[in-house]
Design an enzyme around this catalytic site. Structure first.
Site: not given
Lengths: 354, 464
Positions: B322-323
């Site tokens: 996701h990040g």
């Protein structure tokens, strides 16, 4: 190896569909919501349809002028400097022929904004004989931050934004209470408050021709600085340096914008006077090149006046006591300027009535 | 050009207008061109990266299909993985790895001047990289044949409705659709597609965007306990509305073009345990991680201990996907621990739980997800701990307006799940009785009219 077949998951078709009940039910909800918004609208806070409250109030004043007289002999245009400097009632009293005046100046309005404002909002509402455009050096500064942000706000506001999509949106806003009040309807607290006011019969305040107490008079002139007196504070000087005269530059483009404004008015048969407003020595000192920049500005305005045939009028210098800050005059200064303006216009041979 | 913009409405209409007048092959070419225009609208510089990734995997898959030698096949697969993960790693994780490495070295007393590079994250890179990788892996596993058509494969990678934020499609599901003749959608398909788009817009514009400022206030430094409480609950509905809204619009847009994309959400907050939650939340990612990570790691075939480790590992990697931040790793880690805990609980109590406990278990799972969301939303651990600290005084500065908005948004989200979505099919709306349909349509239109005029908020998942 063949890839597996893909099933398309759409709902199974039905033998016969009845459109009418669906459309009618949807329409009923939309019409019900519209009627509800229209009923509640007067009790909700005023929607933000113009760049700021002062602009909205001036529009209400222009609408009232249009209905009452339909005409203004002398329209005063410019930034907040003009708004604070010229009092229409005093002008009318000092004018031998008693011409009716209105102050349509807007905060931080440069020539581009004024051109749009006067073309799209002022002139469709009232007829005008003469326009006096009050000017100071920052009006022609290509890089003035405050002028750019005022123009941006004007172009973003629903009722003053231009372009097909914006104008279409403005049309919808005018005709749909639901769209007009959607900003307020998003806030449940405002809705509850409006319902309560509705039951009590208390309508919410709206921009009205009487002006804004302590801020704007019924004739459009500014009230907020009338009682102030300039004391040489460094705060206003810094503001002038950073927001008005930052990266001071007078370009062909800024002169062209002023000329376009003047010529647009002249094409409509309106007399135009360019009025050089008085400023303090401290204001002049804030220019990067001091008095030389101020002189450049005055020469640029003179050049536009010569090119367009507009009258160039220089307002008398005022003592520091007549200023509220570095460049806005206070009540005493405004009264003095308003009293002498009819004579200045007469000397310049401008003063067409509408 | 986001899905909730006028530009996208004009773009999609223009594409549809031309698209349905063309035969299949030119249709694919048009889709490819439109997809590249759509992507280039964000940042034309990264179009080259998308094309490079596409070409590389198309060529590699062709090579894989052309050889039977295991070593060669492994080498080609390795090359694809290395290039895809290399590109993803550089653009998405360079700064993260350098920063983390520097911190570790500093902790060890090594003074190292890290090379500073301002790498801009290309939008959608995580999504299209995973989609392209799954194709090569499936060709390697001989689940599908390599695509003979570069145009079809390129369109599969870049298909504009799902390019930027999914659903992450599988080649075996989407790719064959490019090879088939497509009939102009009938009235049912158009209706269900428009219903999906409308629902997606309501989820995004009405629910998610309304909650965005409330959540932002709660995560701002110095937020009151009341603001933190609203943000704590609000973000769950914001992120769901935002992402499920995007997925619904993507599916509706694709259906108008004659394509079917996979369902990505199925009322996740009605899940009674973490296992069910991950069958209902971001389904295209969770099944991707299951098929291409969990199963290759051994899945549940190598004993309970290994299964639990695999679960945790997959969720940690899912978090990092996701990040590029440790907060996302912690978010994934919490969900990993929840899955592990649930698996262990099931071992001890294999009998199905009592029916009466269902609402309690749903509530418990929802709150567990809320705790995890804090690490997903917070920009740093400090911000996360500040929020938790502020929650100790939840009534401080609590204002009626935001509370009413949160309650209304949560109710709308739940209502959409209960009334409109059935079995993950968000187009269930078209099966309602005509008057019910009309009322829902009217309510959706009114809500959109009221809420569409606010400041547009970018989709959360675009940053991934």
């Amino acid at each position: 190896m063949r890839p597996p077949a893909v099933t398309v998951e759409v709902p199974p078709p039905r033998a016969r569909r009845r459109w009418l009940p669906t459309v009618l039910a949807a329409l009923a909800v939309v019409v019900g919501a519209e009627l509800g918004a229209a009923a509640l609208g007067p009790y909700l806070p005023a929607p933000d349809l113009w760049a700021d409250a002062a602009t909205a109030t001036k529009v209400a004043q222009l609408d009232a002028l249009g209905h009452e007289a339909g005409c203004v002999d002398v329209l005063l245009l410019g930034s907040s400097m003009t708004r604070d400097a010229l009092v229409p009632a005093r002008f009318q009293a000092a004018d031998p022929s008693g011409r009716r005046a209105y102050n349509a100046a807007l905060d931080a309005a440069g020539p581009v904004l004024l051109d749009r404002w006067v073309r799209h909002t002022v002139l469709p509402r009232v007829e005008v004989g003469t326009v006096v455009i009050g000017l100071a050096s920052f009006d022609l500064n290509e890089n003035a931050r405050i002028v750019a942000s005022a123009l941006e706000a004007h172009e973003r506001a629903p009722y003053s934004a231009r372009g097909l999509a914006n104008e279409l949106e403005a049309w919808v806003i005018r005709h749909s209470a639901l769209v007009r009040h959607r900003g307020e309807l998003r806030d449940p607290v405002e809705v509850v408050r409006a319902v309560r006011s509705w039951t009590e019969g208390e309508r919410a305040a709206r921009p009205n021709p009487d002006g804004i107490p302590g801020v704007l008079a019924a004739d459009g002139h500014g009230l907020s600085r009338r009682a102030l007196r300039y004391t040489g504070d460094p705060g206003p000087q810094r503001f002038v340096r950073d927001q008005l005269l930052n990266d001071f530059q007078i370009t062909e483009r800024s002169q062209e914008a002023l000329a376009r404004l003047v010529e647009g008015l002249q094409r409509r048969g309106i007399d135009v006077a360019l009025l050089l407003l008085p400023v303090t020595d401290d204001y002049v000192a804030q220019h990067p090149a001091g008095a030389a920049d101020q002189a450049r500005f005055e020469a640029a305005v003179a050049a536009v006046a010569e090119r367009t045939g507009a009258a160039l009028v220089r307002a008398p210098s005022l003592p520091e006591e007549a200023f509220a800050d570095t460049h806005h005059v206070n009540g005493a200064g405004a009264d003095r300027l308003s009293d002498v303006l009819p004579g200045l216009l007469a000397d310049a041979d401008v003063g067409r009535r509408c | 050009m986001t899905f909730n913009s006028v530009e996208y409405a004009v773009f999609l209409s223009a594409v549809l207008l031309v698209y349905w007048r063309l035969p299949r092959r030119p249709q694919n070419l048009l889709l490819l061109a439109a997809s590249y225009v759509f992507y280039g609208w964000w940042d034309v510089r990264f179009l080259g990266l998308l094309v490079l990734s596409t070409l590389l995997d198309w060529v590699i898959a062709r090579r894989l299909g052309a050889t039977e030698r295991d070593r060669a096949r492994k080498r080609w697969l390795g090359l694809s993985m290395a290039s895809n993960l290399g590109i993803l790693g550089f653009f998405k994780y360079w700064g993260f790895f350098v920063e983390s490495g520097t911190e570790v070295l500093e902790a060890l007393g090594v003074d190292w001047a890290a090379p500073t590079l301002q790498v801009v994250l290309p939008v959608g890179i995580s999504f299209y990289t995973f989609q392209s990788m799954s194709y090569v892996i499936d060709v390697y596993r001989r689940r599908i044949e390599p695509s003979p058509s570069l145009v079809e494969f390129a369109t599969y990678v870049a298909f504009f409705p799902q390019l930027v934020a999914g659903p992450i499609e599988r080649a075996e599901h989407l790719l064959p659709q490019y090879g088939r003749a497509r009939a102009c959608p009938d009235r049912d398909a158009v209706e269900s597609a428009l219903a999906l788009i409308l629902l997606g817009l309501v989820r995004k514009v009405v629910i998610a965007d309304t909650l965005a400022p409330i959540v932002a206030d709660g995560y701002a430094p110095g937020a009151t306990g009341g603001a933190a409480l609203l943000a704590f609950y609000g973000f769950a509905f914001q992120v769901y509305g935002d992402f499920a809204g995007y997925s619904a619009i993507a599916r509706g847009s694709a259906r108008l073009l004659g394509f079917e994309l996979m369902v990505n959400f199925d009322a996740p907050y009605r899940s009674p345990n973490p296992t069910v939650f991950w069958r209902r939340w971001h389904i295209s990612l969770s099944t991707w991680l299951r098929d291409y990570l969990y199963v290759p790691l051994g899945g549940n075939r190598r004993g309970m201990g290994r299964q639990l480790v695999n679960l945790l590992l997959v969720m940690l990697i899912g978090g990092l996907w996701h990040g590029a931040s440790w907060t996302f790793v912690v978010w994934g880690g919490i969900h990993g621990l929840l899955l592990v805990g649930h698996r262990l609980w099931m071992l001890r109590r294999p009998q199905p739980p009592a029916r009466w406990s269902h609402p309690l278990r749903v509530l418990l799972m929802f709150h567990a997800a809320l705790v995890a969301w804090v690490f997903f939303r917070a920009p740093s651990f400090t911000a996360a701990s500040d929020l938790f600290a502020a929650l100790a005084n939840p009534l401080q500065g609590l204002e009626a307006g935001p509370v009413a908005l949160l309650v209304a948004a949560a109710a709308a989200s739940t209502l959409l799940d209960r009334l409109v979505v059935a079995g993950g099919d968000e187009a269930h709306l078209v099966r309602l009785a005509p008057v019910g349909q009309g009322l829902a349509l009217g309510a959706a239109l009114v809500a959109l009219v009221v809420y569409a005029g606010g400041t547009p908020v970018p989709f959360i998942y675009f940053q991934f």
